[in-house]
Write an enzyme that holds these catalytic residues in place. Structure first.
Site, mmCIF file in Angstrom:
data_model
loop_
_atom_site.group_PDB
_atom_site.id
_atom_site.type_symbol
_atom_site.label_atom_id
_atom_site.label_comp_id
_atom_site.label_asym_id
_atom_site.label_seq_id
_atom_site.Cartn_x
_atom_site.Cartn_y
_atom_site.Cartn_z
ATOM 1 C CG ASN A 169 -9.314 -9.732 9.238
ATOM 2 O OD1 ASN A 169 -9.387 -10.465 10.221
ATOM 3 N ND2 ASN A 169 -8.575 -10.027 8.177
ATOM 4 C CG HIS A 214 -6.305 -14.585 -4.258
ATOM 5 N ND1 HIS A 214 -5.760 -13.421 -3.795
ATOM 6 C CD2 HIS A 214 -7.627 -14.356 -4.375
ATOM 7 C CE1 HIS A 214 -6.716 -12.517 -3.637
ATOM 8 N NE2 HIS A 214 -7.857 -13.062 -3.979
ATOM 9 N NE ARG A 265 -3.799 -10.866 -4.589
ATOM 10 C CZ ARG A 265 -3.880 -10.570 -3.298
ATOM 11 N NH1 ARG A 265 -4.619 -9.533 -2.897
ATOM 12 N NH2 ARG A 265 -3.258 -11.299 -2.397
ATOM 13 C CE1 TYR A 270 -2.466 -8.860 1.803
ATOM 14 C CE2 TYR A 270 -1.716 -8.634 -0.465
ATOM 15 C CZ TYR A 270 -2.728 -8.851 0.447
ATOM 16 O OH TYR A 270 -3.989 -9.089 0.001
ATOM 17 C CG ASP A 328 -3.313 -5.930 -2.943
ATOM 18 O OD1 ASP A 328 -2.918 -4.752 -2.822
ATOM 19 O OD2 ASP A 328 -4.210 -6.427 -2.232
ATOM 20 C CG HIS A 382 -1.747 -5.068 1.187
ATOM 21 N ND1 HIS A 382 -1.717 -4.809 2.536
ATOM 22 C CD2 HIS A 382 -2.928 -5.687 0.963
ATOM 23 C CE1 HIS A 382 -2.824 -5.283 3.098
ATOM 24 N NE2 HIS A 382 -3.583 -5.812 2.168
ATOM 25 C CD GLU A 413 -6.215 -5.106 -4.457
ATOM 26 O OE1 GLU A 413 -6.335 -5.993 -5.338
ATOM 27 O OE2 GLU A 413 -6.536 -5.283 -3.280
ATOM 28 C CD GLU A 432 -7.897 -4.340 0.248
ATOM 29 O OE1 GLU A 432 -7.974 -4.946 -0.826
ATOM 30 O OE2 GLU A 432 -7.176 -4.694 1.184
ATOM 31 N NE ARG A 459 -9.236 -4.280 -4.170
ATOM 32 C CZ ARG A 459 -9.677 -5.525 -4.056
ATOM 33 N NH1 ARG A 459 -10.375 -6.084 -5.008
ATOM 34 N NH2 ARG A 459 -9.421 -6.224 -2.960
ATOM 35 C CG HIS A 498 -11.803 -6.470 0.000
ATOM 36 N ND1 HIS A 498 -11.957 -6.131 1.327
ATOM 37 C CD2 HIS A 498 -10.742 -7.301 -0.063
ATOM 38 C CE1 HIS A 498 -11.010 -6.724 2.033
ATOM 39 N NE2 HIS A 498 -10.260 -7.435 1.215
ATOM 40 C CG ASP A 509 -10.916 -10.190 5.671
ATOM 41 O OD1 ASP A 509 -10.225 -10.654 4.750
ATOM 42 O OD2 ASP A 509 -11.137 -8.975 5.810
ATOM 43 C CD GLU A 545 -9.789 -10.140 -3.086
ATOM 44 O OE1 GLU A 545 -10.253 -9.059 -2.683
ATOM 45 O OE2 GLU A 545 -8.720 -10.637 -2.677
ATOM 46 C CD1 TRP A 587 1.272 -6.226 6.637
ATOM 47 C CD2 TRP A 587 -0.951 -5.977 6.482
ATOM 48 N NE1 TRP A 587 0.735 -7.418 6.229
ATOM 49 C CE2 TRP A 587 -0.619 -7.296 6.129
ATOM 50 C CE3 TRP A 587 -2.292 -5.569 6.462
ATOM 51 C CZ2 TRP A 587 -1.576 -8.236 5.753
ATOM 52 C CZ3 TRP A 587 -3.248 -6.485 6.087
ATOM 53 C CH2 TRP A 587 -2.880 -7.826 5.740
HETATM 54 O O1 EZ4 Z 1 -5.502 -7.513 3.281
HETATM 55 O O2 EZ4 Z 1 -8.891 -8.607 3.540
HETATM 56 O O3 EZ4 Z 1 -7.056 -7.653 -1.820
HETATM 57 N N1 EZ4 Z 1 -7.171 -8.184 -0.768
HETATM 58 C C1 EZ4 Z 1 -6.579 -7.775 0.364
HETATM 59 C C2 EZ4 Z 1 -6.876 -8.555 1.606
HETATM 60 C C3 EZ4 Z 1 -6.818 -7.684 2.865
HETATM 61 C C4 EZ4 Z 1 -7.590 -8.352 3.973
HETATM 62 C C5 EZ4 Z 1 -7.600 -7.469 5.222
HETATM 63 O O4 EZ4 Z 1 -8.489 -7.964 6.162
HETATM 64 O O5 EZ4 Z 1 -5.849 -6.818 0.326
HETATM 65 O O6 EZ4 Z 1 -5.976 -9.643 1.711
HETATM 66 CO CO CO Z 2 -6.077 -5.702 -1.455
#
Ligand code: EZ4
Ligand code: CO
Length: 403
Positions: free
Chosen positions: A37, A122, A147, A159, A211, A213, A237, A263, A284, A313, A317, A340, A403
């Protein structure tokens, strides 16, 4: 069974995907997902310019040898671009082997260890009430695991939270990444209340995931893990950035909230310490970014020794080719945890015809020989690549943050 053609197909049916398609001299074809991605064309070039020419004339049945040839033979090993390219070749070769054997791929890697693959859906709400509404709707659809992400008061873009109630897609088309603003303090003050509201409304009879992130420090993650213990998370996560494996020791010392990581990992060397020190509960890594079916199984076998389960994961994407492959692995490995699942759009599904199916919170892999997924090249050609980036995150003072 020699490879006679290796084609890289780039298409954008609602989002970008890169797919490798191999053809053998006996007319078999195999597909592999090669989507990274926001960096799609780097993998397309790695394949087209450096890997495809090496594949012509190779015996398609030699999956392990081809993996080693592309890994050891490149001298420059690992990394997301390289490993995604290697994964695409490996996945396509498993597809071909399944077709040659007349069996779905899961039969070639040990057969079924379970009846179906439990997935999590989700719930992404701009507000807590919106998130609760989505949890309810997923539970009504039969999901057994959800999630939950929600907008954080005082932060504009967060996010996991779409701006327009559409399914969440972090990559945004354009020639620069979008910028978001982050405050760990605002997030930590808000998020335990979100889980409290979810449990209060819907009870404890389903798995709740979240998550973070990559945004916290180890001690912040420890505080969060401890604060949310009463809500019985299935996992927290990516609490911290993933590079420093020993960083997870500190989280572990403070909380029993299970941790899921991986991931963004590409190889067993990214996570061997996390696994052997039992610093995580779920790994993951996925087929497309984890070196294909061959390498992912190696990671999952190591994880099994240390009571770490899988939780691949599966965001949008990762193409339907990756999801099809993931389901063969998920149904076969002894230490499967959860998968997921974020459904692809109708346009994406039309470009990648497949026969895996969702029912009652579970996914079922294809029973067709091979992976049971293909790419419709004519349809793919209608959707040219569009430049898109994942967002960049800054703190409120402008400092660049994970991010
Ligand atoms: O940010 O796949 O758990 N899932 C994630 C995703 C990732 C994207 C990045 O390309 O964290 O949303
Ligand atoms: Co994630």
């Amino acid at each position: 069974m020699n490879i006679v053609e290796a084609k890289v197909i780039v298409t954008c049916p609602d989002r970008n995907f890169v797919t490798l398609k191999l053809t053998t001299d006996d007319g078999l074809t195999g597909v592999g997902d090669a989507t990274l991605n926001g960096r799609e064309l780097a993998v397309a070039s790695y394949l087209k310019d450096h890997v495809c020419p090496l594949l012509i004339g190779r015996d398609a049945s030699r999956i392990e040898d081809t993996w080693q040839y592309l890994h050891k033979g490149a001298y420059w090993r690992r990394g997301p671009v390289t490993m995604t390219a290697v994964a695409a070749v490996d996945t396509a070769l498993w597809d071909i082997k399944g077709k040659a054997a007349g069996m779905p791929v899961y039969q070639l890697i040990g057969g079924r260890s379970r009846d179906a693959v439990t997935v999590y859906g989700h719930a992404n709400g701009a507000t807590v009430p919106e998130a609760l509404e989505q949890v309810g709707s997923l539970l009504d659809q039969g999901y057994r695991a959800v999630r939950v992400q929600a907008g954080v008061p005082g932060l504009e873009k967060v996010y996991g939270v779409p701006t327009d109630r559409a399914p969440y897609e972090p990559a945004v088309a354009g020639d620069r990444p979008e910028e978001a603003t982050w405050s760990t303090a605002k997030y930590l003050n808000f998020v335990p209340g979100l889980f409290a509201a979810v449990r209060e409304r819907f009870g404890h009879d389903f798995h709740l995931l979240h998550d973070a992130h990559h945004r916290l420090t180890p001690i912040e993650a420890a505080r969060l893990g401890k604060a949310v213990e009463p809500y019985g998370l299935f996992w927290l996560e990516d609490p911290i950035s993933e590079e420093l494996q020993e960083g997870f020791r500190l989280i572990r010392r403070h909380t029993t909230t299970p941790i899921a990581v991986g991931e963004v990992y590409n190889s067993i060397w990214d996570c061997h310490q996390l696994i052997t020190e039992q610093l995580i509960d779920y790994i993951r890594m996925d087929v497309v970014h984890g070196g294909g079916i061959t390498h992912l199984r190696r990671v999952f076998d190591l994880a099994d020794l240390y009571h770490v389960r899988t939780g691949s994961h599966g965001a949008t994407d990762l193409s339907p080719v990756c999801l099809a492959a993931a389901l063969h692995v998920d149904i076969a490995v002894p230490n499967f945890g959860i998968q997921e699942y974020m459904p692809h759009t109708e346009t994406t599904n039309a470009v990648f015809p497949h026969s895996y199916r969702f029912a009652d919170g579970l996914l079922y892999p294809s029973e067709e020989p091979g992976l049971g997924v293909d790419i419709d090249e004519e349809a793919a050609a209608e959707y040219p690549y569009r430049q898109a980036y994942l967002p960049v995150n800054r703190l409120e003072d402008g400092s660049l943050h994970d991010w």
